[in-house]
Scaffold this active site. Structure first.
Site, PDB file in Angstrom:
ATOM      1  N   GLY A 224       0.821  -1.212   0.000  1.00 50.87           N
ATOM      2  CA  GLY A 224       0.000   0.000   0.000  1.00 50.87           C
ATOM      3  C   GLY A 224       0.852   1.258   0.000  1.00 50.87           C
ATOM      4  CG  ASN A 225       3.564   2.490   3.128  1.00 53.05           C
ATOM      5  OD1 ASN A 225       2.983   3.538   3.370  1.00 53.05           O
ATOM      6  ND2 ASN A 225       3.783   1.563   4.051  1.00 53.05           N
TER       7      ASN A 225
ATOM      8  CE  LYS B 143      -0.818  -3.862   7.762  1.00 49.75           C
ATOM      9  NZ  LYS B 143       0.450  -3.997   7.057  1.00 49.75           N
TER      10      LYS B 143
ATOM     11  CE  LYS C 242       1.937  -6.130   0.121  1.00 52.86           C
ATOM     12  NZ  LYS C 242       2.786  -5.745   1.232  1.00 52.86           N
TER      13      LYS C 242
ATOM     14  CE  LYS D  60       8.761  -4.860   0.981  1.00 52.15           C
ATOM     15  NZ  LYS D  60       8.584  -4.111   2.211  1.00 52.15           N
TER      16      LYS D  60
HETATM   17  N1  LIG Z   1      -2.732  -5.005   4.602  1.00 52.77           N
HETATM   18  C1  LIG Z   1      -1.414  -4.724   4.438  1.00 52.77           C
HETATM   19  O1  LIG Z   1      -0.531  -5.490   4.850  1.00 52.77           O
HETATM   20  O2  LIG Z   1      -1.142  -3.537   3.800  1.00 52.77           O
HETATM   21  P1  LIG Z   1       0.310  -2.818   3.609  1.00 52.77           P
HETATM   22  O3  LIG Z   1       1.207  -3.806   2.932  1.00 52.77           O
HETATM   23  O4  LIG Z   1       0.013  -1.617   2.749  1.00 52.77           O
HETATM   24  O5  LIG Z   1       0.765  -2.426   4.986  1.00 52.77           O
END
Ligand SMILES: NC(=O)OP(=O)(O)O
Length: 316
Positions: free
Chosen positions: A13-14, A131, A216, A278
């Site tokens: 998302g970033n 989170k 995610k 990651k």
């Molecule tokens: N849901 C989630 O993990 O989003 P980001 O990767 O944007 O933090």
């Protein structure tokens, strides 16, 4: 079942926010438009593609708007906010990918699927929100918001303070069969956005939404495992992972075995909250899949990395 190889690509998302001062929905959409060309390169190279995406900043923005409007309209529950981000970010990718495919004369259909992720309602994560979501704040603002709104706030990887919400582990994907069927038709599928909408199953077998945001990368690892993906790729800000990052003895990494990657992670070589999750997500997938590869690279290098010409690969 298609014999084309399956690549799963997880956009953070970033990564949709290139500049904190320019983070409007239209700015994010423009960033998506710049990046879809690299995903379409994979389609042109003959891969089936499943795209997942994060929603950390975006789900926080929705909840912030909800907080600000609380005197006029009812608040948005977190699971619905996750659903909202799947729709909006899914739409950004769906439209931009369709346009890029059309530009190249490809008729691959693109579908964004609202996806529910099964979690355990007793997951201890519900007791400890961790989170990070939304934008970054300085410590004083974060602490003031903690008092004012009852938020939990955390320091996020040396980048500033953010609101935090519970993040239970993903156990299963409710729409897994549909995702598989869509991929088999040749569609480019966007699913598992924001880690999926967290739901649990009641004793009567009913699904019930839970106020949380699933990671995610963990959801993508689960999808990669369940779908037996050939490659799981996490695009990020660098072309390769490094050890001794930012020091004179910094060394870029090409290929790591699962054991080497796990050892370097344990030694603290990968940043908490940035590269480490990651690597850990890729490890959780590659460890159990003999011929699978996990890749970290920049968006621009996706196709080159899948061809083995750049990126950092984790293999069994
Ligand atoms: N849901 C989630 O993990 O989003 P980001 O990767 O944007 O933090």
């Amino acid at each position: 079942m298609s014999n084309q190889k399956l690549a799963i690509v997880a956009f953070g998302g970033n990564a949709l926010i290139e500049d904190d001062a320019r983070c409007s929905i239209l700015d994010q959409s423009a960033t998506v438009e710049k990046n879809v060309t690299y995903i379409v390169d994979l389609v042109e190279a003959g891969w089936r593609v499943l795209l997942t995406h994060g929603n950390g900043p975006q789900v926080g923005f929705i909840l912030r708007r909800s907080d600000l409007a609380a005197c006029e309209v009812a608040p948005v529950p977190v699971d619905y906010a996750v659903g909202d981000t799947q729709g909006a970010i899914g739409y950004m990718f769906q439209r931009a990918l369709t346009n890029e495919l059309r530009r190249r004369g490809l008729n691959t259909p693109v579908v964004a699927l609202v996806t529910q992720t099964l979690v355990d309602e007793n997951d201890p994560a519900f007791d400890t929100p961790c989170k990070p979501i939304g934008g970054f704040m300085d410590e004083a603002t974060a602490k003031a918001n903690e008092d004012k709104y009852g938020w939990t706030v955390v320091e996020d990887s040396g980048r500033g303070w953010r609101r935090a919400v519970p993040s239970p582990r993903p156990k299963d994907i409710v729409e897994l069969d549909v995702i598989e069927k869509l991929l088999d038709t040749g569609a480019l599928v966007i699913a598992g956005g924001g880690g999926g909408i967290p739901v649990c199953e009641t004793t009567e077998g009913q699904l019930q939404g839970l106020e949380a945001v699933v990671d995610k990368d963990l959801t993508t690892a689960l999808l990669a495992s369940k779908l037996n993906a050939d490659a799981f790729i996490i695009p990020t800000g660098v072309e390769k992972v490094a050890i001794n990052f930012g020091r004179p003895d910094q060394q870029w990494l090409d290929t790591l075995s699962v054991d080497e990657a796990a050892r370097l992670s344990e030694e603290g070589q990968f940043g908490e909250g940035s590269m480490k999750p990651k690597v850990e997500a890729l490890l959780s997938y590659v460890r159990n899949h003999d011929s699978a590869i996990g890749i970290i690279t920049s968006p621009q290098s996706l196709a080159k990395a899948l061809a083995g010409d750049t990126g950092t690969r984790i293999v069994k």
